[in-house]
Scaffold this motif. Structure first.
Motif, PDB file in Angstrom:
ATOM      1  N   PHE A  55       0.868  -1.198   0.033  1.00  0.00           N
ATOM      2  CA  PHE A  55       0.029  -0.069  -0.105  1.00  0.00           C
ATOM      3  C   PHE A  55       0.762   1.355  -0.020  1.00  0.00           C
ATOM      4  CE2 PHE A  55      -2.195   3.304   2.453  1.00  0.00           C
ATOM      5  CZ  PHE A  55      -3.359   3.721   1.485  1.00  0.00           C
ATOM      6  N   MET A  56       1.862   1.259   0.772  1.00  0.00           N
ATOM      7  CA  MET A  56       2.759   2.372   0.851  1.00  0.00           C
ATOM      8  C   MET A  56       3.390   2.725  -0.469  1.00  0.00           C
ATOM      9  SD  MET A  56       2.678   3.716   4.071  1.00  0.00           S
ATOM     10  CE  MET A  56       3.477   3.782   5.767  1.00  0.00           C
ATOM     11  N   ARG A  57       4.068   1.615  -0.910  1.00  0.00           N
ATOM     12  CA  ARG A  57       4.991   1.664  -2.331  1.00  0.00           C
ATOM     13  C   ARG A  57       4.074   2.076  -3.412  1.00  0.00           C
ATOM     14  NH1 ARG A  57       9.533  -0.889  -2.904  1.00  0.00           N
ATOM     15  NH2 ARG A  57       8.911  -1.530  -5.101  1.00  0.00           N
ATOM     16  N   LEU A  58       2.580   1.919  -3.295  1.00  0.00           N
ATOM     17  CA  LEU A  58       1.599   2.285  -4.399  1.00  0.00           C
ATOM     18  C   LEU A  58       1.456   3.698  -4.297  1.00  0.00           C
ATOM     19  CD1 LEU A  58      -1.032  -0.523  -4.163  1.00  0.00           C
ATOM     20  CD2 LEU A  58       0.370   0.077  -6.282  1.00  0.00           C
ATOM     21  N   LEU A  59       1.513   4.354  -2.898  1.00  0.00           N
ATOM     22  CA  LEU A  59       1.421   5.806  -2.944  1.00  0.00           C
ATOM     23  C   LEU A  59       2.472   6.368  -3.520  1.00  0.00           C
ATOM     24  CD1 LEU A  59       0.011   6.106   0.836  1.00  0.00           C
ATOM     25  CD2 LEU A  59      -1.211   5.786  -1.248  1.00  0.00           C
ATOM     26  N   VAL A  60       3.682   6.052  -3.622  1.00  0.00           N
ATOM     27  CA  VAL A  60       4.934   6.770  -4.369  1.00  0.00           C
ATOM     28  C   VAL A  60       5.065   6.009  -5.527  1.00  0.00           C
ATOM     29  CG1 VAL A  60       5.690   7.742  -1.926  1.00  0.00           C
ATOM     30  CG2 VAL A  60       6.522   5.374  -3.027  1.00  0.00           C
ATOM     31  N   ARG A  61       4.198   5.579  -6.045  1.00  0.00           N
ATOM     32  CA  ARG A  61       4.346   4.749  -7.570  1.00  0.00           C
ATOM     33  C   ARG A  61       5.777   4.068  -7.693  1.00  0.00           C
ATOM     34  NH1 ARG A  61       3.601   9.328 -12.100  1.00  0.00           N
ATOM     35  NH2 ARG A  61       4.179   7.245 -13.178  1.00  0.00           N
ATOM     36  N   LEU A  62       5.933   3.263  -6.405  1.00  0.00           N
ATOM     37  CA  LEU A  62       6.941   2.161  -6.515  1.00  0.00           C
ATOM     38  C   LEU A  62       6.556   0.984  -7.125  1.00  0.00           C
ATOM     39  CD1 LEU A  62       9.230   3.215  -3.580  1.00  0.00           C
ATOM     40  CD2 LEU A  62       9.822   3.295  -5.933  1.00  0.00           C
ATOM     41  N   GLU A  63       5.129   0.859  -7.302  1.00  0.00           N
ATOM     42  CA  GLU A  63       4.437  -0.230  -7.444  1.00  0.00           C
ATOM     43  C   GLU A  63       3.511   0.190  -8.404  1.00  0.00           C
ATOM     44  OE1 GLU A  63       4.632  -3.583  -6.825  1.00  0.00           O
ATOM     45  OE2 GLU A  63       5.656  -3.704  -5.107  1.00  0.00           O
ATOM     46  N   THR A  87       9.430  13.412  -3.525  1.00  0.00           N
ATOM     47  CA  THR A  87      10.263  14.412  -2.818  1.00  0.00           C
ATOM     48  C   THR A  87       9.157  15.251  -1.865  1.00  0.00           C
ATOM     49  OG1 THR A  87      11.773  15.013  -4.313  1.00  0.00           O
ATOM     50  CG2 THR A  87      11.209  16.739  -2.955  1.00  0.00           C
ATOM     51  N   LYS A  88       7.656  15.275  -2.282  1.00  0.00           N
ATOM     52  CA  LYS A  88       6.577  15.509  -1.661  1.00  0.00           C
ATOM     53  C   LYS A  88       6.294  14.476  -0.412  1.00  0.00           C
ATOM     54  CE  LYS A  88       5.127  18.576  -5.148  1.00  0.00           C
ATOM     55  NZ  LYS A  88       5.518  20.293  -4.572  1.00  0.00           N
ATOM     56  N   MET A  89       6.162  13.402  -1.020  1.00  0.00           N
ATOM     57  CA  MET A  89       5.817  12.253  -0.332  1.00  0.00           C
ATOM     58  C   MET A  89       6.763  11.109  -0.101  1.00  0.00           C
ATOM     59  SD  MET A  89       2.036  10.496  -0.473  1.00  0.00           S
ATOM     60  CE  MET A  89       2.095  10.484  -2.327  1.00  0.00           C
ATOM     61  N   VAL A  90       7.615  11.291   1.021  1.00  0.00           N
ATOM     62  CA  VAL A  90       8.768  10.398   1.208  1.00  0.00           C
ATOM     63  C   VAL A  90       8.560   9.083   1.932  1.00  0.00           C
ATOM     64  CG1 VAL A  90      11.236  10.325   1.877  1.00  0.00           C
ATOM     65  CG2 VAL A  90      10.395  12.491   1.028  1.00  0.00           C
ATOM     66  N   LEU A  91       8.846   7.914   1.240  1.00  0.00           N
ATOM     67  CA  LEU A  91       8.811   6.709   1.931  1.00  0.00           C
ATOM     68  C   LEU A  91      10.017   6.252   2.680  1.00  0.00           C
ATOM     69  CD1 LEU A  91       7.378   3.925   2.628  1.00  0.00           C
ATOM     70  CD2 LEU A  91       7.727   3.221   0.201  1.00  0.00           C
ATOM     71  N   LEU A  92      10.038   5.969   3.820  1.00  0.00           N
ATOM     72  CA  LEU A  92      11.239   5.304   4.509  1.00  0.00           C
ATOM     73  C   LEU A  92      10.846   3.758   4.678  1.00  0.00           C
ATOM     74  CD1 LEU A  92      13.833   5.422   6.076  1.00  0.00           C
ATOM     75  CD2 LEU A  92      12.412   5.954   8.076  1.00  0.00           C
TER      76      LEU A  92
END
Length: 237
Positions: A55-63, A87-92
């Motif tokens: 779900f998180m990866r989808l939010l930043v288009r990594l999926e 840059t606006k939505m950063v995933l750790l």
């Protein structure tokens, strides 16, 4: 079981009927919908392999979004430039991603990307201050990042994310590799950031009890979100 858990009024993120199937044809997200307001602190729990990280990866288009939609500030993710979005939505992510270069070079890595060329790089003094704030007193800026422990790497990646001053911080198990003292420091930092207005979505198996902020708890179970408690937890102001 409800598939939609929504808030109202000027949303920052809007997820509509998002579905995702893994390469082995396992449905991990089943038409989930979620609205995130600016300044919210959302904690997501659920079983391992249940789709939280996806779900998180989808939010930043990594999926790739297979079905449904996600909008950031009213614009569909698919219409946004992916590097600028991150840059606006950063995933750790749960597993820290670092290079074998120095600590300083790792912290400044994002400033080398074309999207971030206009950003002002922090000084060595500012970097040192950030390291000390997260109890990395013994970590030198010139030290090879590859020599750090997993917990130190995780905090290093958190600092790197915060240096970009994102609008949304996505945290996937940010304290999983930390000792109790360091965990409390990181949790306090996230609370302080949220008090300052930063929107945070955190995946956590740890029992995070906030002292200063309101937290909305969601459980991702059988592909759907549900409120995991009947009310919002709120610590003393």
């Amino acid at each position: 079981m409800p598939k939609s858990v929504d808030s109202v009024h000027q949303p920052l993120l809007v997820v509509k009927e998002l579905s995702h199937t893994t390469p082995d044809n396992r449905l991990v997200l089943d038409k989930v919908s979620l609205t995130v307001q600016p300044g919210q602190f959302i904690v997501i729990t659920g079983p391992s392999g249940g789709g939280k990280s996806t779900f998180m990866r989808l939010l930043v288009r990594l999926e790739h979004i297979q079905s449904g939609s996600v909008a950031f500030r009213g614009r569909e993710l698919t219409t946004l430039d992916a590097p600028a979005l991150r840059t606006k939505m950063v995933l750790l992510q749960q597993t820290p991603i670092i290079s074998q270069r120095t600590v300083r070079e790792n912290l400044l890595m994002a400033y080398g990307f074309q999207t971030n060329r206009s950003l002002v790089r922090p000084s060595s003094e500012q970097l040192r201050e950030q390291l000390d704030h997260l109890l990395l007193h013994d970590v030198e800026l010139k030290a090879p990042a590859g020599s750090l422990s997993v917990g130190q790497r995780q905090r290093l990646c958190l600092i790197r994310a915060l240096l970009l001053k994102p609008e949304v911080l996505l945290l996937d198990e940010p304290v999983s590799a930390l000792d109790p003292v360091s965990r409390k420091v990181v949790e306090k930092v996230t609370e302080d950031l949220n008090k300052g207005g930063l929107t945070i979505i955190m995946i956590s198996h740890a029992h995070f009890v906030p002292e200063q902020v309101t937290v909305r708890r969601l459980a991702l179970d059988s592909g759907s979100f549900r409120e995991s408690n009947c009310h919002l937890e709120e610590g003393p102001r």
